[in-house]
Design a protein around this motif. Structure first.
Motif, short mmCIF file in Angstrom:
data_model
loop_
_atom_site.label_atom_id
_atom_site.label_comp_id
_atom_site.label_asym_id
_atom_site.label_seq_id
_atom_site.Cartn_x
_atom_site.Cartn_y
_atom_site.Cartn_z
N SER A 193 41.36 39.84 31.21
CA SER A 193 42.21 39.38 32.29
C SER A 193 41.68 39.99 33.57
O SER A 193 42.17 41.00 34.05
CB SER A 193 43.66 39.81 32.05
OG SER A 193 44.45 39.36 33.15
N THR A 194 40.64 39.36 34.06
CA THR A 194 39.89 39.89 35.20
C THR A 194 40.78 40.30 36.35
O THR A 194 40.67 41.39 36.90
CB THR A 194 38.93 38.81 35.74
OG1 THR A 194 38.21 38.29 34.64
CG2 THR A 194 37.97 39.41 36.74
N ARG A 195 41.68 39.41 36.73
CA ARG A 195 42.46 39.67 37.93
C ARG A 195 43.38 40.87 37.75
O ARG A 195 43.47 41.74 38.59
CB ARG A 195 43.25 38.44 38.34
CG ARG A 195 43.92 38.63 39.69
CD ARG A 195 44.70 37.44 40.10
NE ARG A 195 43.87 36.25 40.07
CZ ARG A 195 43.88 35.35 39.11
NH1 ARG A 195 44.71 35.47 38.08
NH2 ARG A 195 43.10 34.32 39.18
N MET B 122 41.28 44.10 37.65
CA MET B 122 40.76 44.49 38.97
C MET B 122 41.88 44.94 39.89
O MET B 122 41.68 45.80 40.75
CB MET B 122 40.01 43.33 39.61
CG MET B 122 38.66 43.10 38.98
SD MET B 122 37.68 42.02 40.05
CE MET B 122 36.36 41.58 38.92
N SER B 123 43.04 44.34 39.74
CA SER B 123 44.18 44.73 40.56
C SER B 123 44.57 46.17 40.28
O SER B 123 44.78 46.97 41.20
CB SER B 123 45.34 43.78 40.25
OG SER B 123 46.49 44.16 40.94
N ALA C 291 49.12 37.79 45.10
CA ALA C 291 48.14 38.52 44.29
C ALA C 291 47.78 39.83 44.97
O ALA C 291 47.61 40.86 44.31
CB ALA C 291 46.90 37.67 44.05
N SER D 291 40.69 40.02 48.32
CA SER D 291 41.86 40.68 48.92
C SER D 291 42.04 42.09 48.37
O SER D 291 42.83 42.88 48.87
CB SER D 291 43.12 39.84 48.72
OG SER D 291 43.65 40.02 47.43
N TYR D 292 41.30 42.42 47.29
CA TYR D 292 41.33 43.78 46.75
C TYR D 292 40.20 44.64 47.33
O TYR D 292 40.20 45.84 47.16
CB TYR D 292 41.13 43.80 45.23
CG TYR D 292 42.13 43.03 44.41
CD1 TYR D 292 43.42 42.78 44.88
CD2 TYR D 292 41.81 42.57 43.14
CE1 TYR D 292 44.33 42.08 44.11
CE2 TYR D 292 42.72 41.88 42.36
CZ TYR D 292 43.98 41.63 42.84
OH TYR D 292 44.87 40.95 42.08
N PHE E 5 32.95 42.43 37.43
CA PHE E 5 32.67 42.02 36.05
C PHE E 5 31.23 41.56 35.94
O PHE E 5 30.60 41.20 36.92
CB PHE E 5 33.64 40.94 35.57
CG PHE E 5 33.57 39.63 36.29
CD1 PHE E 5 32.58 38.70 36.01
CD2 PHE E 5 34.53 39.29 37.24
CE1 PHE E 5 32.54 37.47 36.66
CE2 PHE E 5 34.49 38.07 37.91
CZ PHE E 5 33.50 37.16 37.61
N LYS F 60 39.08 30.76 31.65
CA LYS F 60 40.35 30.00 31.60
C LYS F 60 40.31 28.81 32.55
O LYS F 60 41.33 28.17 32.77
CB LYS F 60 41.53 30.91 31.97
CG LYS F 60 41.74 32.08 31.04
CD LYS F 60 43.00 32.84 31.41
CE LYS F 60 43.01 34.22 30.76
NZ LYS F 60 43.98 35.13 31.38
N SER G 160 34.34 37.28 29.66
CA SER G 160 35.49 38.19 29.66
C SER G 160 36.35 37.98 30.89
O SER G 160 37.17 38.81 31.21
CB SER G 160 35.02 39.66 29.66
OG SER G 160 34.13 39.89 28.63
N SER G 161 36.16 36.91 31.61
CA SER G 161 36.86 36.76 32.89
C SER G 161 37.75 35.53 32.91
O SER G 161 37.73 34.72 31.99
CB SER G 161 35.83 36.66 34.01
OG SER G 161 35.32 35.35 34.05
N SER G 162 38.53 35.44 33.96
CA SER G 162 39.43 34.31 34.11
C SER G 162 38.67 33.00 34.23
O SER G 162 39.22 31.92 34.03
CB SER G 162 40.29 34.47 35.36
OG SER G 162 40.99 35.67 35.31
N ILE H 118 34.29 47.83 41.77
CA ILE H 118 34.98 47.13 40.69
C ILE H 118 34.14 45.88 40.39
O ILE H 118 33.18 45.61 41.11
CB ILE H 118 36.43 46.72 41.04
CG1 ILE H 118 36.46 45.78 42.27
CG2 ILE H 118 37.29 47.94 41.31
CD1 ILE H 118 37.84 45.18 42.56
N VAL I 8 41.24 35.98 45.57
CA VAL I 8 42.04 37.11 45.09
C VAL I 8 41.22 38.41 45.10
O VAL I 8 41.65 39.42 45.64
CB VAL I 8 42.60 36.83 43.68
CG1 VAL I 8 43.25 38.08 43.11
CG2 VAL I 8 43.60 35.69 43.74
#
Lengths: 357, 357, 357
Positions: C53-55, C58-59, C289, B97-98, B74, B84, B79-81, B72, B94
């Motif tokens: 919304s990357t997170r 990916m989630s 998360a 943790s995936y 980016f 923000k 295009s990512s958080s 997975i 985060v």
């Protein structure tokens, strides 16, 4: 020039028997997908999309995944080494050493042919500018095979921008190789099918007729292949507004069509097919997109399992000739060997098939 | 500070015996890839590329896939958080943790060291600004091991921008740890190897010599490592045009080289190696890129299977010191613990290794 | 209108018993992930993220991978056919024919409901503008179930922007369906919880109380759900600076909290939780998360395995009504059937739930 890998650059590199084999395999996979879920286990496909094409890219990706393979790639030239000025050869060379099959889409004509010369794996042309897009044509063939049960003896209406439409040119050439097809060429006088395609139809023994009204023609068709007319192709805005409806497929026009008409469209559509037509069972363009995934599964299998049977470059080298097409890949990738083909209209560049000086 | 995961932030965190182990495993995987197709089954790699690097990212991705793992990530900070305003810690925390291993590329020095402090999985530095890029150096070591059969007793020419070239600094430091290497440092006077690297070579007992002409030096080399000289590094455009050809590798220069020379380049290249050299069997830079995939397979396996053996932060805390490097990750991520290392040249920031106030 | 696939558009389309089932399955997967590593083998998830919304993306992706499935998709509308003017229906229709479940995030309210009407697979709403984000709420429920052992009889503080915060509205509505919950609504007077949520709490029999100070409230809470207050929500910059610290969670405030407080946050955070709080064992937002991945695994399984139990559209058609919300998907996708729901406040558009004319 021969490489150790099988590529698909141009449908015409293969005989009609090969097309039929791919179509037949596509139909077999469509009917028995479970038999193929491990066919490409352990293989990697790289999709190098130098210009975005979500649907084509996802179609290839899901095809590879449904064969048990994996995917890498990019869809955004701005996020790639391309933006650092790397040439096509170096990117292709390196990525092909990571993968087993490379799908390339690029704005320049001949780019896939260029990439295949040095890639260390199979290469598939997923659209090289306005030049070729062979997997769209294979998609169309599988759709006709599945939905009409045959690739010959069809009355095929082609409607829209027949002058600039890469897709209809390619389909026309392909269907002219099958017996008994008749074409109805429906467009404004300004956007008629180019002469070289008409010549191919003549030589193949296919019949065709020119029409300016979809309404007049629709009743006799087995297949209606719609394409987009870009607003800027019309002589004026007034002309556009006047003509637009003539080439837009609506439920009213469908009322005059045969009950077994197959309506196709390469997508994306804009206005040329009314959304109200989607509910009609004869509207097969979404199913066509799905067949696109199955034919790509067949293609991937064929290329990965077969030995290359033809040379990559067939043309001659001639130091006195040069390609003057600014959208030809030879214009930007200076290391490429220049090759030229003799045609009825004189010498053309082998990469972009444009006339040369 | 110790974390429960093994990371690769800086090659110097590991002893040479570890490097040798990774190289040996890389060679073993290259020779028997089939033995490893399930080695990371069920594991997920996340690639967080805060700046684009297509080749590095695809190399890691195909490495993980060839080990049976999944990917997975980016490749586009916009295009990512990140866009923000999220800090590096939260994103890393985060995403880790995936996943099971996190590959990070980021424009700020020390970013991978920062991420590793809080990540819930292994972290690999895939380039932190102009600071470190340890998997490139591992790639170079595997290439030499495979192509020259040894990492010592080599005469290595380094050519191009030796002043700013991160890659050659790192390779020089790494090869100085093996016995009997000799370096020929080929550059303009303005772009010579920095003193601190020369000091390392001196201390290691390696010999070196400075050259300004590639032509003069090429005949005696076992290895020629080419790097790009950026146009803006020259004193003037006139100087650039005058000097460019001196540092460009051509078939003519290759004619004076040994038959077993290995030509390497970290890629992307621009003009510093003529495309005509690609056909020479001694041009190994594309093969080097492929070795990059195999060494990353070895690295992933090593990190996922081994317990951490060293502390992540070794430096001291000192409230009177602060890092003044605006490209250091501590400049933007204010929560990071500041740590400093004592060196011969005074105290340096542990994140970016720049001198501090 | 019923489709052959199960979707998650709005949590309220399902009864509380279904929520409980998803939460229970999420907990089971969290405890025994090995049992599910092949649960979605051969399935494909497509993530269509029309805004980044990357997170969240990916989630979903890691959830599908951990179930043995595969992923395709895009995260960048500019690289997609969207930029060629294709409507949502056509993109959705085609991509859904390649995949088994489609995750959509889109800036317009009602977009997921629109997509589900024509998709040839299950659709999940991963955020439709400021409207709904049901998998965030499911994430919150799983977190409470895992960390507090119950979904009722909790004293829940909601702090921050309660007026515009989609997440807290949805959580409030969800928790009001469980017995014995008490809410402490902590915000500036300008950013208080809207009346329609208070009405829902009243009707459900839950108690609530309004607070303006986090310090006052924190001591009695079982759960503290923090959200971001955007600077531009304050009356003035002076007001922002004056109030900011009142709603920022710090170690000092944590000192007054219960030892078993659970601090949650939907992320990304900016300043509203001090990084120093991260080290507190009661700070559970990163764990939250991670639960988000597990609840999405449960959701994917539930949707792929269950038959649809409800109609997609419940509202009535009324030619005299029209939605005037410019951020409603019906404003841009003209082919959509307009439907309206009767509520206490009059008729609302079924897509965006805004009052209509």
């Amino acid at each position: 020039m021969q490489t150790p890998y099988s590529h698909l650059i141009d449908l015409n590199d293969y005989p009609v028997t090969w097309w039929n084999k791919v179509v037949k395999l596509g139909a077999e996979i469509y009917q028995h997908p479970q038999r193929y879920v491990q066919a490409c286990a352990g293989k990697i496909m790289a999709t190098l999309f130098y210009e975005p094409s979500t649907r084509t890219q996802m179609s290839f990706q899901s095809a590879m995944i449904r064969l048990g393979g994996s995917i890498i790639g990019f869809d955004n030239p701005m996020s790639s080494s391309v933006s650092k000025g790397e040439n096509l050869k170096d990117t292709t060379k390196v990525v092909s050493s990571y993968s087993d099959i490379l799908i390339i889409r690029h704005p320049m004509a001949g780019s896939a042919l260029a990439a295949a010369q040095t890639a260390d794996c199979s290469v598939v042309n997923a659209g090289d500018g306005g030049h070729l897009h062979p997997t769209q044509t294979l998609t169309d063939l599988l759709t006709l095979h599945m939905e009409k049960g045959r690739l010959g003896h069809l009355t095929v209406g082609l409607c829209g921008d027949l002058l600039y439409g890469r897709t209809v040119h390619s389909l026309c050439k392909a269907l002219s190789c099958y017996e008994g097809n008749e074409f109805v060429l429906i467009s404004t006088p300004e956007l008629q099918m180019p002469d070289y395609i008409l010549k191919i139809l003549d030589q193949s023994g296919c019949t065709y007729r020119v029409e300016t009204s979809l309404d007049t023609a629709i009743g006799e068709l087995d297949v209606l292949y719609m394409t987009r007319i870009q607003r800027e192709r019309f002589a004026s805005e007034a002309e556009y507004l006047a003509q637009r409806d003539v080439y837009c497929l609506t439920p009213e026009k469908m009322a005059h069509a045969r009950p077994d008409l197959a309506v196709l469209h390469p997508l994306p559509r804009v206005d040329e097919i009314s959304v109200a037509v989607d509910a009609d069972a004869r509207a097969l363009y979404f199913k066509q997109a799905q067949y696109g995934m199955y034919i790509r599964m067949a293609l991937i299998l064929m290329l990965l399992e077969s030995k290359p049977k033809h040379d990559l470059l067939h043309g001659i080298a001639d130091a006195h000739l040069r390609c003057v097409n600014s959208k030809c890949i030879t214009a930007t990738e200076s290391y490429l060997p220049h090759r030229f083909l003799q045609t009825d209209d004189g010498m053309v560049c082998e990469y972009c098939e444009e006339r040369v000086l």
